[in-house]
Structures are given as C-alpha cells and as structure tokens.
Design a protein around this motif. Sequence first.
Motif, PDB file in Angstrom:
ATOM      1  N   ALA A  98     135.340  60.002 -28.867  1.00 39.11           N
ATOM      2  CA  ALA A  98     136.772  60.229 -28.679  1.00 39.11           C
ATOM      3  C   ALA A  98     136.878  60.986 -27.364  1.00 39.11           C
ATOM      4  N   GLN A  99     137.394  60.332 -26.338  1.00 40.55           N
ATOM      5  CA  GLN A  99     137.309  60.882 -24.982  1.00 40.55           C
ATOM      6  C   GLN A  99     138.436  60.346 -24.121  1.00 40.55           C
ATOM      7  N   ASN A 100     138.901  61.192 -23.197  1.00 45.73           N
ATOM      8  CA  ASN A 100     139.847  60.746 -22.179  1.00 45.73           C
ATOM      9  C   ASN A 100     139.518  61.480 -20.880  1.00 45.73           C
ATOM     10  N   THR A 101     140.443  61.519 -19.958  1.00 38.08           N
ATOM     11  CA  THR A 101     140.151  62.163 -18.677  1.00 38.08           C
ATOM     12  C   THR A 101     140.100  63.688 -18.789  1.00 38.08           C
ATOM     13  N   GLN A 102     140.528  64.229 -19.937  1.00 39.36           N
ATOM     14  CA  GLN A 102     140.562  65.677 -20.096  1.00 39.36           C
ATOM     15  C   GLN A 102     139.352  66.254 -20.825  1.00 39.36           C
ATOM     16  N   GLY A 103     138.667  65.426 -21.615  1.00 38.68           N
ATOM     17  CA  GLY A 103     137.523  65.969 -22.339  1.00 38.68           C
ATOM     18  C   GLY A 103     136.949  65.021 -23.372  1.00 38.68           C
ATOM     19  N   ILE A 104     135.896  65.501 -24.030  1.00 36.35           N
ATOM     20  CA  ILE A 104     135.250  64.767 -25.117  1.00 36.35           C
ATOM     21  C   ILE A 104     135.559  65.496 -26.417  1.00 36.35           C
ATOM     22  N   TYR A 105     136.091  64.775 -27.407  1.00 39.78           N
ATOM     23  CA  TYR A 105     136.575  65.403 -28.629  1.00 39.78           C
ATOM     24  C   TYR A 105     135.816  64.975 -29.880  1.00 39.78           C
ATOM     25  N   GLY A 106     134.893  64.032 -29.752  1.00 35.54           N
ATOM     26  CA  GLY A 106     134.120  63.612 -30.906  1.00 35.54           C
ATOM     27  C   GLY A 106     133.124  62.534 -30.526  1.00 35.54           C
ATOM     28  N   MET A 107     132.074  62.407 -31.349  1.00 37.72           N
ATOM     29  CA  MET A 107     131.059  61.389 -31.098  1.00 37.72           C
ATOM     30  C   MET A 107     130.432  60.935 -32.411  1.00 37.72           C
ATOM     31  N   ASP A 108     130.305  59.641 -32.593  1.00 35.43           N
ATOM     32  CA  ASP A 108     129.583  59.065 -33.723  1.00 35.43           C
ATOM     33  C   ASP A 108     128.441  58.210 -33.187  1.00 35.43           C
ATOM     34  N   LEU A 109     127.271  58.348 -33.788  1.00 28.25           N
ATOM     35  CA  LEU A 109     126.099  57.620 -33.328  1.00 28.25           C
ATOM     36  C   LEU A 109     125.991  56.273 -34.028  1.00 28.25           C
ATOM     37  N   VAL A 110     125.504  55.294 -33.313  1.00 27.18           N
ATOM     38  CA  VAL A 110     125.287  53.966 -33.863  1.00 27.18           C
ATOM     39  C   VAL A 110     123.934  53.939 -34.576  1.00 27.18           C
ATOM     40  N   ASP A 111     123.845  53.220 -35.688  1.00 25.29           N
ATOM     41  CA  ASP A 111     122.606  53.108 -36.455  1.00 25.29           C
ATOM     42  C   ASP A 111     121.493  52.515 -35.578  1.00 25.29           C
ATOM     43  N   THR A 112     120.303  53.100 -35.686  1.00 21.78           N
ATOM     44  CA  THR A 112     119.205  52.689 -34.817  1.00 21.78           C
ATOM     45  C   THR A 112     118.799  51.224 -35.024  1.00 21.78           C
ATOM     46  N   LYS A 113     118.948  50.717 -36.232  1.00 17.34           N
ATOM     47  CA  LYS A 113     118.556  49.322 -36.484  1.00 17.34           C
ATOM     48  C   LYS A 113     119.410  48.355 -35.680  1.00 17.34           C
ATOM     49  N   ILE A 114     120.718  48.600 -35.642  1.00 10.31           N
ATOM     50  CA  ILE A 114     121.594  47.686 -34.899  1.00 10.31           C
ATOM     51  C   ILE A 114     121.337  47.808 -33.396  1.00 10.31           C
TER      52      ILE A 114
ATOM     53  N   PRO B 236     121.949  59.790 -27.555  1.00  5.39           N
ATOM     54  CA  PRO B 236     122.243  61.148 -28.014  1.00  5.39           C
ATOM     55  C   PRO B 236     121.407  61.698 -29.168  1.00  5.39           C
ATOM     56  N   SER B 237     120.356  61.026 -29.595  1.00  4.38           N
ATOM     57  CA  SER B 237     119.503  61.585 -30.648  1.00  4.38           C
ATOM     58  C   SER B 237     118.066  61.173 -30.400  1.00  4.38           C
ATOM     59  N   VAL B 238     117.141  61.922 -30.983  1.00  8.11           N
ATOM     60  CA  VAL B 238     115.723  61.607 -30.838  1.00  8.11           C
ATOM     61  C   VAL B 238     115.426  60.236 -31.424  1.00  8.11           C
ATOM     62  N   ASP B 239     116.034  59.933 -32.574  1.00  4.76           N
ATOM     63  CA  ASP B 239     115.792  58.629 -33.203  1.00  4.76           C
ATOM     64  C   ASP B 239     116.253  57.475 -32.314  1.00  4.76           C
ATOM     65  N   ILE B 240     117.421  57.645 -31.679  1.00  4.09           N
ATOM     66  CA  ILE B 240     117.925  56.597 -30.793  1.00  4.09           C
ATOM     67  C   ILE B 240     117.029  56.477 -29.560  1.00  4.09           C
ATOM     68  N   ILE B 241     116.598  57.593 -29.014  1.00  6.25           N
ATOM     69  CA  ILE B 241     115.707  57.576 -27.849  1.00  6.25           C
ATOM     70  C   ILE B 241     114.408  56.846 -28.184  1.00  6.25           C
ATOM     71  N   LYS B 242     113.818  57.173 -29.331  1.00 11.82           N
ATOM     72  CA  LYS B 242     112.571  56.520 -29.738  1.00 11.82           C
ATOM     73  C   LYS B 242     112.785  55.033 -29.994  1.00 11.82           C
TER      74      LYS B 242
END
Length: 265
Positions: free
Chosen positions: A41-57, A80-86
């Motif tokens: 959830a983001q616009n030109t003023q800031g970031i207000y939330g984030m949801d991570l996508v499942d690593t399998k997809i 944004p997570s170790v699991d996603i990076i791996k």
Amino acid sequence: MKNVLSIAGVDPSGGAGLIADLKVFIAHQTYAMGVVTATTAQNTQGIYGMDLVDTKIIADGIKAIFDDIKVNAVKIGVVPSVDIIKTVASSLQNLKDSGKLPAVVLDPVMACKNGDIWLEGDSKKAIVEYLFPLATIITPNRFEASEITGIKVNCVDSAKNAAKELLKLGTKAVFLKLGDIDGKSVDIFYDGDEFLELTTKRLDTNSTHGSGCSLSSAIAANLANGLSLKDAVKNAQEYVFEAIKTAPLIGSGCNPVNHFYNFYN
C-alpha cells in the motif's frame, strides 16, 4: 525484440517497483515480464503496508517464464524475506547450472525515498549471501553500500573503497549511486579492472521516486539489447537523468520520474 524479466514488489502508484520496471523495459523497446514478490500500500507520500507473495508461486512463476520464453536479462528488486530470497536464489542457481541464466541486475533494496522497505529478519544479510554471487551487477545507493560494507560512503574515495569491498562478495560489477557531491550527482561503476566516475548536473527537484528501480531496470534492458556493461550503465544514467528532468507532477509527495519522456517528446 529482447525479453526482460523483473522479480520485484508492486508499488500501486506505478512510480517504483515492478510496475516502474515494466515501463522502463517498454521504453527500451524490450518485451516486459514480471514475477511479483510482494504487494504494497504505497503512494508518493509513503509506504503504508506490505503483503508477501507465497514462495511457491514465485518459484513457479520464474520456472514458467524460463520454460517457455528466452529471457535476455533479469532485474531483481524488493525481496523482503529470507524465504523469498532463498527461493529466488535457488531458481536462478538452477538456471545457472543448466546454462540458461542471463545477465542479472540486482538492486539490493533496503531503503527507499518513501520510507524503509520492510525486510524481515536477516533479509539484508541473505541478499548479500545468496543473491550477490548470482549478480552480473549490483546497484546499491550510498546508504545500502555503507550498511553492507561498514564503510561510511560520503565521497568518491570512500565510494571506490566500498565498491572494492562489494565486489569481494560475489558480484561481477558494482554501480554505486553516490548522489550529491559538491552540487553534482555522482555514480561510481567498478568491474574489478577499472573505475568509471559518472557525473551529471544536480537537478533541484522532488521527482525522484523510483529512480533507483528505473536505473537498475534500464541497465537490465540495455544488457538485454546487447550493450556492454560499461555502455549499459552509461545509457541507464542518461535515461534516468532525462526521466527526472522531464517528470510531470503526479502526486503530492515524492513524485515518480517520467519513464516515457522519449515517447512524448
């Protein structure tokens, strides 16, 4: 036409992240593709939330692209997570082992102009450990370079020292976004053989949201189009400079750059 894949998060305002990457790819006359790692959830003023996508997809998405399409370059943004990076690293390592991995441009996103990117746990260390060795070039800003190397990056000499240390971590080349030095914008390119100091006029503007994402995407598109690393970074810097210079007013905060300035002009 060459094909370029972005693996990154989504900024719904379109200024940064995967949406911005796709704009850059199109502006460079390449076919744009994307695998999403997170939504914000983001616009030109800031970031207000984030949801991570499942690593399998994420893994399935990368595999599906490479199983069907010849990919000429990959850009990696927010992971944004170790699991996603791996997961991303494992997918790319499999491609490398099979001889199918193209040039990889890694933007080690740890902070942005709209606020801190929410990286989980040891994600910053994991980016260095798992993704740097797979990267053709990394594009940290001065703050990210300082955090990774422990060197206070505040001048050209310190940037060059940091670039040397970054190269030791596995990447083949470094494009360090140093920023404002004596009223000019300075970037440092280093490939282990030579340093290239790239300087542009410092623009007095607030329209810089997504400029880092756009730079790394432009490098990826240039590499896909057959340019050398040195020419790819030079052209990318010029592209971003013009995109900032011609940026229209979009929001009330830190405005995005003009990805399609060459179309409108």
